[in-house]
Design an enzyme around this catalytic site. Sequence first.
Site, PDB file in Angstrom:
ATOM      1  N   ALA A  29     -15.452   7.663  -3.965  1.00 41.03           N
ATOM      2  CA  ALA A  29     -16.728   7.732  -3.230  1.00 41.03           C
ATOM      3  C   ALA A  29     -16.566   7.263  -1.789  1.00 41.03           C
ATOM      4  O   ALA A  29     -17.351   7.650  -0.912  1.00 41.03           O
ATOM      5  CB  ALA A  29     -17.788   6.895  -3.941  1.00 41.03           C
ATOM      6  N   TYR A  34      -3.377   8.284  -4.689  1.00 43.77           N
ATOM      7  CA  TYR A  34      -2.042   7.917  -5.189  1.00 43.77           C
ATOM      8  C   TYR A  34      -1.741   8.638  -6.510  1.00 43.77           C
ATOM      9  O   TYR A  34      -0.669   9.222  -6.682  1.00 43.77           O
ATOM     10  CB  TYR A  34      -2.008   6.399  -5.382  1.00 43.77           C
ATOM     11  CG  TYR A  34      -0.684   5.832  -5.830  1.00 43.77           C
ATOM     12  CD1 TYR A  34       0.383   5.721  -4.944  1.00 43.77           C
ATOM     13  CD2 TYR A  34      -0.508   5.369  -7.133  1.00 43.77           C
ATOM     14  CE1 TYR A  34       1.592   5.168  -5.350  1.00 43.77           C
ATOM     15  CE2 TYR A  34       0.692   4.814  -7.543  1.00 43.77           C
ATOM     16  CZ  TYR A  34       1.740   4.720  -6.651  1.00 43.77           C
ATOM     17  OH  TYR A  34       2.930   4.175  -7.057  1.00 43.77           O
ATOM     18  N   ASN A  53      12.221   8.129  -3.502  1.00 38.70           N
ATOM     19  CA  ASN A  53      11.611   6.858  -3.925  1.00 38.70           C
ATOM     20  C   ASN A  53      10.507   6.387  -2.983  1.00 38.70           C
ATOM     21  O   ASN A  53       9.568   5.727  -3.420  1.00 38.70           O
ATOM     22  CB  ASN A  53      12.702   5.788  -4.038  1.00 38.70           C
ATOM     23  CG  ASN A  53      12.113   4.391  -4.047  1.00 38.70           C
ATOM     24  OD1 ASN A  53      11.589   3.931  -5.058  1.00 38.70           O
ATOM     25  ND2 ASN A  53      12.144   3.718  -2.896  1.00 38.70           N
ATOM     26  N   GLY A 112       7.342   5.571  -1.115  1.00 40.92           N
ATOM     27  CA  GLY A 112       5.963   5.826  -1.527  1.00 40.92           C
ATOM     28  C   GLY A 112       5.042   4.786  -0.933  1.00 40.92           C
ATOM     29  O   GLY A 112       5.474   3.675  -0.620  1.00 40.92           O
ATOM     30  N   LYS A 130      -8.692   3.260  -2.346  1.00 39.04           N
ATOM     31  CA  LYS A 130     -10.146   3.321  -2.065  1.00 39.04           C
ATOM     32  C   LYS A 130     -10.785   4.086  -3.212  1.00 39.04           C
ATOM     33  O   LYS A 130     -10.177   5.041  -3.719  1.00 39.04           O
ATOM     34  CB  LYS A 130     -10.417   4.139  -0.781  1.00 39.04           C
ATOM     35  CG  LYS A 130     -10.664   3.403   0.519  1.00 39.04           C
ATOM     36  CD  LYS A 130     -11.891   2.567   0.556  1.00 39.04           C
ATOM     37  CE  LYS A 130     -11.960   1.810   1.871  1.00 39.04           C
ATOM     38  NZ  LYS A 130     -12.482   0.506   1.816  1.00 39.04           N
ATOM     39  N   ASP A 169      11.376   8.795   9.388  1.00 44.50           N
ATOM     40  CA  ASP A 169      10.060   8.881   8.752  1.00 44.50           C
ATOM     41  C   ASP A 169      10.050  10.212   8.004  1.00 44.50           C
ATOM     42  O   ASP A 169      10.068  11.277   8.633  1.00 44.50           O
ATOM     43  CB  ASP A 169       8.966   8.829   9.821  1.00 44.50           C
ATOM     44  CG  ASP A 169       7.574   8.987   9.221  1.00 44.50           C
ATOM     45  OD1 ASP A 169       7.462   9.414   8.051  1.00 44.50           O
ATOM     46  OD2 ASP A 169       6.591   8.697   9.933  1.00 44.50           O
ATOM     47  N   LYS A 184       1.194  11.285  -7.405  1.00 43.98           N
ATOM     48  CA  LYS A 184       2.219  10.984  -8.415  1.00 43.98           C
ATOM     49  C   LYS A 184       2.164  11.972  -9.579  1.00 43.98           C
ATOM     50  O   LYS A 184       3.199  12.271 -10.197  1.00 43.98           O
ATOM     51  CB  LYS A 184       2.057   9.546  -8.914  1.00 43.98           C
ATOM     52  CG  LYS A 184       2.343   8.496  -7.823  1.00 43.98           C
ATOM     53  CD  LYS A 184       3.773   8.580  -7.334  1.00 43.98           C
ATOM     54  CE  LYS A 184       4.166   7.446  -6.411  1.00 43.98           C
ATOM     55  NZ  LYS A 184       5.558   7.511  -5.973  1.00 43.98           N
TER      56      LYS A 184
HETATM   57  P1  NAD Z   1       7.709  -0.777  -1.323  1.00 41.43           P
HETATM   58  O1  NAD Z   1       6.467  -0.641  -0.503  1.00 41.43           O
HETATM   59  O2  NAD Z   1       8.242  -2.138  -1.559  1.00 41.43           O
HETATM   60  O3  NAD Z   1       8.882   0.099  -0.686  1.00 41.43           O
HETATM   61  C1  NAD Z   1       8.669   1.412  -0.261  1.00 41.43           C
HETATM   62  C2  NAD Z   1       9.663   1.734   0.836  1.00 41.43           C
HETATM   63  O4  NAD Z   1       9.378   3.083   1.288  1.00 41.43           O
HETATM   64  C3  NAD Z   1       9.513   0.818   2.056  1.00 41.43           C
HETATM   65  O5  NAD Z   1      10.772   0.328   2.468  1.00 41.43           O
HETATM   66  C4  NAD Z   1       8.886   1.725   3.104  1.00 41.43           C
HETATM   67  O6  NAD Z   1       9.242   1.392   4.440  1.00 41.43           O
HETATM   68  C5  NAD Z   1       9.431   3.092   2.680  1.00 41.43           C
HETATM   69  N1  NAD Z   1       8.612   4.165   3.252  1.00 41.43           N
HETATM   70  C6  NAD Z   1       7.262   4.251   3.262  1.00 41.43           C
HETATM   71  N2  NAD Z   1       6.872   5.336   3.963  1.00 41.43           N
HETATM   72  C7  NAD Z   1       7.996   5.951   4.398  1.00 41.43           C
HETATM   73  C8  NAD Z   1       8.235   7.097   5.181  1.00 41.43           C
HETATM   74  N3  NAD Z   1       7.228   7.843   5.678  1.00 41.43           N
HETATM   75  N4  NAD Z   1       9.528   7.447   5.449  1.00 41.43           N
HETATM   76  C9  NAD Z   1      10.552   6.713   4.958  1.00 41.43           C
HETATM   77  N5  NAD Z   1      10.382   5.596   4.211  1.00 41.43           N
HETATM   78  C10 NAD Z   1       9.106   5.223   3.926  1.00 41.43           C
HETATM   79  O7  NAD Z   1       7.399  -0.009  -2.701  1.00 41.43           O
HETATM   80  P2  NAD Z   1       8.059  -0.182  -4.145  1.00 41.43           P
HETATM   81  O8  NAD Z   1       7.163  -1.036  -4.969  1.00 41.43           O
HETATM   82  O9  NAD Z   1       9.492  -0.509  -4.050  1.00 41.43           O
HETATM   83  O10 NAD Z   1       7.892   1.310  -4.702  1.00 41.43           O
HETATM   84  C11 NAD Z   1       8.911   2.295  -4.630  1.00 41.43           C
HETATM   85  C12 NAD Z   1       8.398   3.556  -5.337  1.00 41.43           C
HETATM   86  O11 NAD Z   1       8.045   3.242  -6.685  1.00 41.43           O
HETATM   87  C13 NAD Z   1       7.157   4.155  -4.697  1.00 41.43           C
HETATM   88  O12 NAD Z   1       7.221   5.571  -4.773  1.00 41.43           O
HETATM   89  C14 NAD Z   1       6.041   3.634  -5.579  1.00 41.43           C
HETATM   90  O13 NAD Z   1       4.912   4.467  -5.531  1.00 41.43           O
HETATM   91  C15 NAD Z   1       6.714   3.654  -6.936  1.00 41.43           C
HETATM   92  N6  NAD Z   1       6.108   2.760  -7.945  1.00 41.43           N
HETATM   93  C16 NAD Z   1       6.101   1.391  -7.774  1.00 41.43           C
HETATM   94  C17 NAD Z   1       5.540   0.597  -8.784  1.00 41.43           C
HETATM   95  C18 NAD Z   1       5.521  -0.923  -8.696  1.00 41.43           C
HETATM   96  O14 NAD Z   1       5.031  -1.568  -9.626  1.00 41.43           O
HETATM   97  N7  NAD Z   1       6.032  -1.525  -7.657  1.00 41.43           N
HETATM   98  C19 NAD Z   1       4.973   1.187  -9.916  1.00 41.43           C
HETATM   99  C20 NAD Z   1       4.984   2.571 -10.022  1.00 41.43           C
HETATM  100  C21 NAD Z   1       5.573   3.341  -9.033  1.00 41.43           C
END
Ligand code: NAD
Length: 441
Positions: free
Chosen positions: A291, A347, A281, A283, A288, A254, A351
Amino acid sequence: MSNDALRDLSQNKIVQRLGVPRIPVLRRYAPGQPLLEGPALVGAVGKGGHADGVRALLAGAGITEAGEEGKVAAAVLDATGARTLDDLAAAQQFLTPAVRRLAPSGRLLLLGPVADAQDAEAAAVAQAFEGLVRSAGKEVRAGATANLLVVAPDAGPDALASTLGFFLSTRSAFVSGQVVRIGAPVGAVEPGDPARPLAGRVAVVTGAARGIGEAIADTVARDGATVVAVDVPAAGDALARVANRTGGTALQLDITAPDAPARLLAHLRERYGRVEMVVHNAGITRDKLLANMDAERWNAVLAVNLRSQLAINQALSAEAGLLGDSARIVSISSMSGIAGNRGQTNYAASKAGVIGMVRALAPRLAERGATINAIAPGFIETAMTAKMPLGTREAGRRVSSLRQGGLPVDVAEAVGWLGQAASGGVTGQVVRVDGQNMLGA
Ligand code: NAD
């Protein structure tokens, strides 16, 4: 069949006859593919000096230069020497016939000058190319893209090669309307093997068990990197599958735990003794309205998306010798961090914070040969976006120049470009992988 039903339907001739415009099927990278699927047009205005380097790179990749007529897979204009409005007009004279000849999934690539603050006309012309390219991105059709590389006078041909390779190839399928600055390279810039540009590099990927992180792990492994796949213990099974498939190691962690940086560093030290790529990566979202926002949601998002990155970067910087002399850090930001998004103050703050962190750390990391950049994905087809209500999902897909969502691999290819030793000329930048989304553009 993709999960974009409208795009699939729009390929049908009968549907097209009903007046539904065709949504392009983007050509994407597959190993063994040539740099371009046809000839390239190369031109220059002013005294630039990069056109010959571009020609040599294309010739080295077996790409012929286009003649007077016929489709072109790419049009590259070296405008790095442009200083006057007459030079800008000459650029238009090259570009107008060039866009008419651009093939499906073609590439319009401009090399522009750095603004000269002492010369108002030259500074205006340098900036003019940004408006020109961003507009061209909105005009080119059938999956073509338009991008601008602003090349510093001290950049040199070695600093350009990996970036030219990315923007010309299908690896940049979902990147358009971007402006990337290329300076003198930091760190050891060895031109990589185009087929395996990450060979011999150890790459940490957080959040690697699924979604975009999984695609990053697969893509950098395909390009030769050894992957350290990191994710929470609850995702352990999926994480092990990714590590096995990529031939790397899995680290259940984590990243918000107080001892996470120390455990990550210990894993790297014991298994590899070094690290060349770190991809932040992982995230989360906890949407929410402001407010109704509570501290728990706020803190959870900031902890994963920003605080953990700051802590890991701090620990890596403090440990002499672990970060290789051509280390590349890539942080995944988001379009929300640039444009803002309703319901996402936490968020978007995290970012946008990533972008601030990248800009602050770039000069400090450059002293030790390392770069740090952010990638801001737009609408990407993942499990997360598949759960959106249909209307929101459709709007998210269509408000971009390419009129569709990207795939996780599109983000991964951009990570692979910035992760190369040869990409040392690019640092402190934010590159959007969003098909030129209109939000925050
Ligand atoms: P996802 O939720 O499918 O995957 C995220 C992964 O991060 C998961 O496997 C989760 O277990 C892991 N994770 C979360 N908290 C963690 C922690 N505390 N320690 C270790 N691992 C942790 O998300 P995604 O859509 O693949 O997004 C990946 C990245 O891209 C993120 O940073 C997200 O904000 C960014 N992003 C995604 C999109 C989109 O359209 N999907 C758009 C813009 C940015």
